[in-house]
Motif scaffolding. Structure first.
Motif, PDB file in Angstrom:
ATOM      1  N   SER A 297       0.948  -1.118  -0.206  1.00 21.57           N
ATOM      2  CA  SER A 297       0.107   0.218  -0.211  1.00 21.57           C
ATOM      3  C   SER A 297       0.874   1.322  -0.146  1.00 21.57           C
ATOM      4  CB  SER A 297      -0.791   0.085   1.006  1.00 21.57           C
ATOM      5  OG  SER A 297      -1.845  -1.233   1.129  1.00 21.57           O
ATOM      6  N   ALA A 298       1.948   1.127   0.788  1.00 17.25           N
ATOM      7  CA  ALA A 298       2.960   2.187   0.645  1.00 17.25           C
ATOM      8  C   ALA A 298       3.656   2.570  -0.609  1.00 17.25           C
ATOM      9  CB  ALA A 298       4.037   2.285   1.780  1.00 17.25           C
ATOM     10  N   ILE A 299       3.847   1.242  -1.367  1.00 17.73           N
ATOM     11  CA  ILE A 299       4.457   1.507  -2.524  1.00 17.73           C
ATOM     12  C   ILE A 299       3.531   2.134  -3.610  1.00 17.73           C
ATOM     13  CG2 ILE A 299       5.206  -0.062  -4.532  1.00 17.73           C
ATOM     14  CD1 ILE A 299       6.670  -1.667  -2.536  1.00 17.73           C
ATOM     15  N   LEU A 300       2.503   1.705  -3.545  1.00 21.32           N
ATOM     16  CA  LEU A 300       1.183   2.554  -4.144  1.00 21.32           C
ATOM     17  C   LEU A 300       1.143   3.947  -4.256  1.00 21.32           C
ATOM     18  CD1 LEU A 300      -1.538  -0.322  -4.522  1.00 21.32           C
ATOM     19  CD2 LEU A 300       0.064   0.261  -6.128  1.00 21.32           C
ATOM     20  N   LYS A 301       1.939   4.636  -3.381  1.00 19.11           N
ATOM     21  CA  LYS A 301       1.965   6.036  -3.204  1.00 19.11           C
ATOM     22  C   LYS A 301       2.788   6.595  -4.409  1.00 19.11           C
ATOM     23  CE  LYS A 301       1.295   6.536   1.823  1.00 19.11           C
ATOM     24  NZ  LYS A 301       2.028   6.731   3.162  1.00 19.11           N
ATOM     25  N   LYS A 316      15.920  -3.994  -9.331  1.00 16.37           N
ATOM     26  CA  LYS A 316      16.237  -2.696  -8.304  1.00 16.37           C
ATOM     27  C   LYS A 316      15.876  -3.261  -6.933  1.00 16.37           C
ATOM     28  CE  LYS A 316      15.278   0.871 -11.647  1.00 16.37           C
ATOM     29  NZ  LYS A 316      14.379   1.967 -12.263  1.00 16.37           N
ATOM     30  N   VAL A 317      14.877  -3.828  -6.722  1.00 14.65           N
ATOM     31  CA  VAL A 317      14.601  -4.098  -5.177  1.00 14.65           C
ATOM     32  C   VAL A 317      15.810  -5.404  -4.903  1.00 14.65           C
ATOM     33  CG1 VAL A 317      13.255  -5.798  -3.906  1.00 14.65           C
ATOM     34  CG2 VAL A 317      12.153  -4.134  -5.420  1.00 14.65           C
ATOM     35  N   ASP A 318      16.414  -6.130  -5.787  1.00 16.28           N
ATOM     36  CA  ASP A 318      17.548  -6.906  -5.509  1.00 16.28           C
ATOM     37  C   ASP A 318      18.542  -6.156  -5.069  1.00 16.28           C
ATOM     38  OD1 ASP A 318      18.490  -9.841  -5.540  1.00 16.28           O
ATOM     39  OD2 ASP A 318      19.914  -8.712  -6.789  1.00 16.28           O
ATOM     40  N   PHE A 319      18.980  -5.097  -5.923  1.00 13.69           N
ATOM     41  CA  PHE A 319      20.130  -4.173  -5.462  1.00 13.69           C
ATOM     42  C   PHE A 319      20.027  -3.581  -4.062  1.00 13.69           C
ATOM     43  CE2 PHE A 319      21.736   0.468  -5.533  1.00 13.69           C
ATOM     44  CZ  PHE A 319      23.072  -0.180  -5.466  1.00 13.69           C
ATOM     45  N   LEU A 320      18.726  -2.806  -3.990  1.00 14.63           N
ATOM     46  CA  LEU A 320      18.402  -2.064  -2.629  1.00 14.63           C
ATOM     47  C   LEU A 320      18.574  -2.913  -1.474  1.00 14.63           C
ATOM     48  CD1 LEU A 320      15.385   0.082  -3.998  1.00 14.63           C
ATOM     49  CD2 LEU A 320      17.757   0.882  -3.577  1.00 14.63           C
ATOM     50  N   VAL A 321      18.053  -4.318  -1.731  1.00 14.89           N
ATOM     51  CA  VAL A 321      18.313  -5.152  -0.568  1.00 14.89           C
ATOM     52  C   VAL A 321      19.540  -5.804  -0.327  1.00 14.89           C
ATOM     53  CG1 VAL A 321      17.041  -7.026   0.695  1.00 14.89           C
ATOM     54  CG2 VAL A 321      15.595  -5.564  -0.705  1.00 14.89           C
ATOM     55  N   LYS A 322      19.783  -6.434  -1.411  1.00 16.80           N
ATOM     56  CA  LYS A 322      21.047  -7.231  -1.081  1.00 16.80           C
ATOM     57  C   LYS A 322      22.382  -6.340  -1.158  1.00 16.80           C
ATOM     58  CE  LYS A 322      18.747 -11.578  -3.034  1.00 16.80           C
ATOM     59  NZ  LYS A 322      18.809 -12.675  -3.805  1.00 16.80           N
ATOM     60  N   GLU A 323      22.507  -5.496  -2.074  1.00 14.94           N
ATOM     61  CA  GLU A 323      23.745  -4.727  -2.178  1.00 14.94           C
ATOM     62  C   GLU A 323      23.705  -3.481  -1.271  1.00 14.94           C
ATOM     63  OE1 GLU A 323      26.250  -5.718  -4.125  1.00 14.94           O
ATOM     64  OE2 GLU A 323      25.166  -7.336  -4.854  1.00 14.94           O
ATOM     65  N   GLY A 325      21.717  -3.153   1.280  1.00  9.28           N
ATOM     66  CA  GLY A 325      21.317  -3.399   2.609  1.00  9.28           C
ATOM     67  C   GLY A 325      20.075  -2.782   3.110  1.00  9.28           C
ATOM     68  N   CYS A 326      19.112  -2.445   2.367  1.00 10.45           N
ATOM     69  CA  CYS A 326      17.942  -1.650   2.872  1.00 10.45           C
ATOM     70  C   CYS A 326      16.958  -2.647   3.185  1.00 10.45           C
ATOM     71  CB  CYS A 326      17.564  -0.971   1.600  1.00 10.45           C
ATOM     72  SG  CYS A 326      18.503   0.631   1.090  1.00 10.45           S
ATOM     73  N   GLU A 327      16.437  -2.540   4.351  1.00 12.30           N
ATOM     74  CA  GLU A 327      15.050  -3.352   4.672  1.00 12.30           C
ATOM     75  C   GLU A 327      14.090  -3.182   3.711  1.00 12.30           C
ATOM     76  OE1 GLU A 327      15.124  -5.545   6.926  1.00 12.30           O
ATOM     77  OE2 GLU A 327      17.091  -5.169   8.061  1.00 12.30           O
ATOM     78  N   LEU A 328      13.026  -4.252   3.445  1.00 23.03           N
ATOM     79  CA  LEU A 328      11.989  -3.703   2.363  1.00 23.03           C
ATOM     80  C   LEU A 328      11.305  -2.511   3.280  1.00 23.03           C
ATOM     81  CD1 LEU A 328      11.138  -7.636   1.765  1.00 23.03           C
ATOM     82  CD2 LEU A 328      11.894  -5.914   0.399  1.00 23.03           C
ATOM     83  N   SER A 329      10.942  -2.657   4.460  1.00 20.07           N
ATOM     84  CA  SER A 329       9.988  -1.642   4.909  1.00 20.07           C
ATOM     85  C   SER A 329      10.833  -0.174   4.637  1.00 20.07           C
ATOM     86  CB  SER A 329      10.163  -1.842   6.729  1.00 20.07           C
ATOM     87  OG  SER A 329      11.405  -1.621   7.198  1.00 20.07           O
ATOM     88  N   TYR A 330      12.009  -0.059   4.571  1.00 18.22           N
ATOM     89  CA  TYR A 330      12.613   1.149   4.233  1.00 18.22           C
ATOM     90  C   TYR A 330      12.235   1.365   2.859  1.00 18.22           C
ATOM     91  CZ  TYR A 330      16.456   4.806   3.769  1.00 18.22           C
ATOM     92  OH  TYR A 330      17.079   5.897   3.394  1.00 18.22           O
ATOM     93  N   VAL A 331      12.479   0.276   2.026  1.00 16.74           N
ATOM     94  CA  VAL A 331      12.175   0.705   0.452  1.00 16.74           C
ATOM     95  C   VAL A 331      10.767   1.135   0.279  1.00 16.74           C
ATOM     96  CG1 VAL A 331      11.971  -0.673  -1.805  1.00 16.74           C
ATOM     97  CG2 VAL A 331      14.081  -1.161  -0.284  1.00 16.74           C
ATOM     98  N   SER A 332       9.805   0.279   1.008  1.00 10.65           N
ATOM     99  CA  SER A 332       8.417   0.790   1.031  1.00 10.65           C
ATOM    100  C   SER A 332       8.119   2.370   1.520  1.00 10.65           C
ATOM    101  CB  SER A 332       7.422  -0.206   1.821  1.00 10.65           C
ATOM    102  OG  SER A 332       7.570  -0.143   3.133  1.00 10.65           O
ATOM    103  N   ARG A 333       9.055   2.591   2.329  1.00  4.33           N
ATOM    104  CA  ARG A 333       8.825   3.889   2.848  1.00  4.33           C
ATOM    105  C   ARG A 333       9.301   4.957   1.889  1.00  4.33           C
ATOM    106  NH1 ARG A 333      10.709   2.084   7.856  1.00  4.33           N
ATOM    107  NH2 ARG A 333      12.528   3.079   7.819  1.00  4.33           N
ATOM    108  N   HIS A 334       9.934   4.784   0.960  1.00  3.28           N
ATOM    109  CA  HIS A 334      10.772   5.502   0.053  1.00  3.28           C
ATOM    110  C   HIS A 334      10.643   5.035  -1.166  1.00  3.28           C
ATOM    111  CE1 HIS A 334      12.305   7.736   3.508  1.00  3.28           C
ATOM    112  NE2 HIS A 334      12.982   6.510   3.909  1.00  3.28           N
ATOM    113  N   PRO A 335       9.452   4.665  -1.834  1.00  2.00           N
ATOM    114  CA  PRO A 335       9.175   3.994  -2.890  1.00  2.00           C
ATOM    115  C   PRO A 335       9.520   4.556  -4.232  1.00  2.00           C
ATOM    116  CG  PRO A 335       6.946   4.810  -2.271  1.00  2.00           C
ATOM    117  CD  PRO A 335       8.170   4.901  -1.157  1.00  2.00           C
TER     118      PRO A 335
END
Length: 408
Positions: A297-301, A316-323, A325-335
């Motif tokens: 729901s946050a990503i849909l913003k 992009k999600v793979d890079f942000l998380v694995k490379e 080191g972002c948490e999925l919650s952090y990515v969803s807060r900054h989609p």
């Protein structure tokens, strides 16, 4: 080098800044610069038109005697390659004489079209070479002039969207332009919309356009937002079947987006550009990447993310998380990070962030979102030039990372 720059009136920082921005926009130049062997070649076209004509004619002469007349004509008269001419000749095989295509090309040239404009038109809509100048082309241009379009604007429209020529009749265009004028008060903006989408002059006003405008009115969209939809989305909104737009409104409501909110408009606009099946597939894909329902729901913003390809999303999600080191919650807060370019923004800036943090140049920890979201100018000022004295190689590090080459 520094002394030379000062002598000719350049400030070193401004010179480097302009150099970096220029070079980052051209990765091939970047590699040459880093290697110390960059060369810029400027190829000027022949200034004498007779030279061009001889060049084109020689190309035509090189073709096989069995080559169809129209192919030779397109190569000789416009300088198209033989493969381009062959493709364009698909609907022109009946032309055995240069008289009609010559008159069409002469008409375009008299009306201010450059050779590059004409080649673009013929590549996209070669059938125009079959048109009658006096009874077909002239009236279409006169219609636009009567509606207040300048010759320059007409040239831009026909060059950008040659197929528009098929629909530029007085009875077809005038009511549409008058209809658009209720939302768009600038001919430049109308030109922009027509250049992008032929649907705006080919779709039925009574069966599609007016019902779709009424649907947007029911969604409480302001005239300004309807104007933006017409200019930027065109046929994807107003050229659709009215039942499609109603299904989009229903889906946005099902997503729980508050009616009359700004997000309702942005989500509506995004969904008009994709099928509902594609939208559902993207939501399912994001879920498979680990995002919870609340995070989705946050990503849909940032609904434009749904328009990204599945491969793009996954990378992009793979890079942000694995490379990074972002948490999925952090990515969803900054989609909005998901919408940024991997090669031009995410990778090089993350690389620089790691280096300056490892060197202890930052007094406090800063999140990746800040690093990747600020403007290029501010990034260069705050994190490249300000640390250059303590880390002289930093500009080269950033430039090379932008070209996919990592120095450390």
């Amino acid at each position: 080098m520094d002394e030379v720059l000062v002598m000719i009136g350049f400030k070193k920082e401004n010179f480097l800044k302009k150099q970096m921005i220029l070079v980052r926009n051209n990765s091939s130049l970047l590699f040459g610069l880093l290697a110390g062997t960059s060369k810029i070649s400027i190829l000027l076209p022949p200034s004498n038109p007779l030279t061009s004509l001889r060049l084109f004619t020689s190309k035509a002469d090189d073709l096989s005697p069995k080559t169809p007349f129209i192919v030779k004509y397109l190569v000789g008269s416009l300088g198209l390659s033989s493969s381009e001419a062959d493709k364009c000749s698909k609907f022109l095989s009946h032309i055995k004489s240069p008289s009609k295509p010559d008159s069409v090309l002469q008409f375009f040239r008299k009306n201010g079209f450059t050779e590059a404009n004409i080649k673009r038109i013929i590549r996209s809509h070669s059938r125009v070479l079959c048109a009658k100048v006096d009874s077909t082309l002239k009236p279409k241009f006169e219609v636009l002039r009567d509606l207040g379009f300048s010759d320059t604007q007409i040239t831009k429209l026909v060059t950008a969207n040659p197929l528009a020529l098929n629909y530029l009749s007085y009875c077809n265009v005038r009511p549409r332009i008058e209809f658009f004028n209720t939302f768009i008060d600038s001919n430049d903006d109308i030109l922009k919309a027509l250049s992008r989408d032929t649907c705006l002059i080919s779709s039925s006003m009574e069966k599609k356009m007016k019902p779709n405008i009424a649907c947007m009115r029911e969604c409480q969209f302001s005239d300004e937002r309807i104007r933006a939809l017409l200019i930027n989305e065109g046929g994807r909104v107003i050229g659709r079947a009215p039942k499609f737009l109603k299904s989009i409104v229903k889906r946005v409501n099902e997503l729980g987006v508050p009616p009359r909110s700004g997000m309702f408009y942005h989500t509506f606009r995004c969904l008009c550009g994709v099928s509902l099946d594609m939208f559902d597939a993207k939501i399912k894909l994001l879920g498979s990447l680990g995002f919870s329902q609340s995070e989705l729901s946050a990503i849909l913003k940032q609904p434009f993310i749904i328009r990204l390809s599945a491969k793009n999303l996954c990378e992009k999600v793979d890079f942000l998380v694995k490379e990074a080191g972002c948490e999925l919650s952090y990515v969803s807060r900054h989609p909005s990070m998901i919408g940024l370019s991997m090669t031009k923004r995410l990778i090089p800036r993350h690389y620089v962030m790691q280096l300056i943090m490892e060197r202890g140049l930052l007094k406090k920890k800063i999140g990746l979102f800040h690093f990747v979201s600020i403007s290029e100018r501010n990034f260069l000022k705050k994190y490249i030039f300000s640390f250059q004295q303590r880390m002289p190689e930093l500009p080269n590090v950033y430039l090379s990372a932008s070209a996919g080459k990592f120095l450390y």
